[in-house]
Design a protein around this motif. Structure first.
Motif, PDB file in Angstrom:
ATOM      1  N   ALA A   8     -55.762 -25.789  11.243  1.00  0.00           N
ATOM      2  CA  ALA A   8     -56.459 -25.992  12.513  1.00  0.00           C
ATOM      3  C   ALA A   8     -55.614 -26.823  13.479  1.00  0.00           C
ATOM      4  O   ALA A   8     -55.526 -26.498  14.668  1.00  0.00           O
ATOM      5  N   TYR A  26     -60.684 -27.565  20.695  1.00  0.00           N
ATOM      6  CA  TYR A  26     -61.600 -26.576  20.142  1.00  0.00           C
ATOM      7  C   TYR A  26     -63.020 -26.825  20.612  1.00  0.00           C
ATOM      8  O   TYR A  26     -63.463 -27.964  20.691  1.00  0.00           O
ATOM      9  N   ARG A  29     -64.055 -25.106  15.636  1.00  0.00           N
ATOM     10  CA  ARG A  29     -62.834 -25.049  14.832  1.00  0.00           C
ATOM     11  C   ARG A  29     -62.701 -23.698  14.142  1.00  0.00           C
ATOM     12  O   ARG A  29     -63.695 -23.001  13.934  1.00  0.00           O
TER      13      ARG A  29
END
Length: 195
Positions: A8, A26, A29
């Motif tokens: 991520a 984000y 995520r």
């Protein structure tokens, strides 16, 4: 399910660099998606997407850089030609931050054509099975009506993957020979693959 922090964080870093937006964050995520054939797929959203980008995106991580490059060329050209397919926003090689070749593209609305089969009544199955060939034929006819010249020049520059029928057959012959199937290689070279 959530992707490990490493993926991520690397993904948002790649997006920040590609978009020239250091503050990109984000909204949601990355989460793994199911249904990919050979690529890992992750759905995510951006809280503050760059101008012209949608918030909902998909990251497609691909294990073979050559095939990924070929797929990216075709995906970009098909989308640019107006075919209803996701737009590629960012693409890169394994050296570009994610460790694998990748495409970041718009997330298409909807679901797989065969989703929801669990809830179908037995009487609805024949109707669905009659619709699938028409759906596939219609979309494939539209896709194959596109001018191959849109991608020909870029594809001809690729050396690591086959991009022509002759190149594909040569690759299959090499694989057949490598795995000791000289009988298949000979049939392919003779042009008789029906035996």
């Amino acid at each position: 399910m959530t992707v490990d922090t490493g993926i991520a964080e690397r993904l948002i870093g790649v997006l920040r660099t590609a978009a020239g937006t250091p503050g990109l964050e984000y909204g949601r995520r990355p989460e793994p998606m199911r249904g990919g054939f050979w690529a890992e797929l992750f759905a995510f959203s951006l809280a503050n997407p760059p101008a012209g980008w949608p918030a909902e995106l998909v990251a497609r991580l691909m294990p073979d850089p050559g095939s990924a490059r070929k797929e990216t060329i075709v995906q970009r050209a098909v989308a640019a030609a107006g075919f209803p397919t996701p737009i590629v926003r960012v693409a890169g090689s394994p050296d570009d931050g994610l460790g694998l070749a990748f495409m970041i593209m718009d997330r298409a609305p909807g679901g797989p054509a065969l989703s929801g089969l669990d809830g179908l009544s037995p009487a609805a199955v024949p109707r669905l099975l009659r619709q699938i060939p028409d759906l596939l034929a219609t979309s494939m006819a539209r896709l194959h009506a596109l001018d191959p010249g849109l991608v020909r020049d870029e594809l001809e520059q690729l050396r690591e993957v086959p991009v022509t029928v002759a190149g594909l057959l040569a690759a299959v012959v090499r694989f057949a020979s490598t795995f000791g199937r000289t009988d298949l290689a000979e049939k392919l070279l003779d042009g008789d693959v029906r035996r």
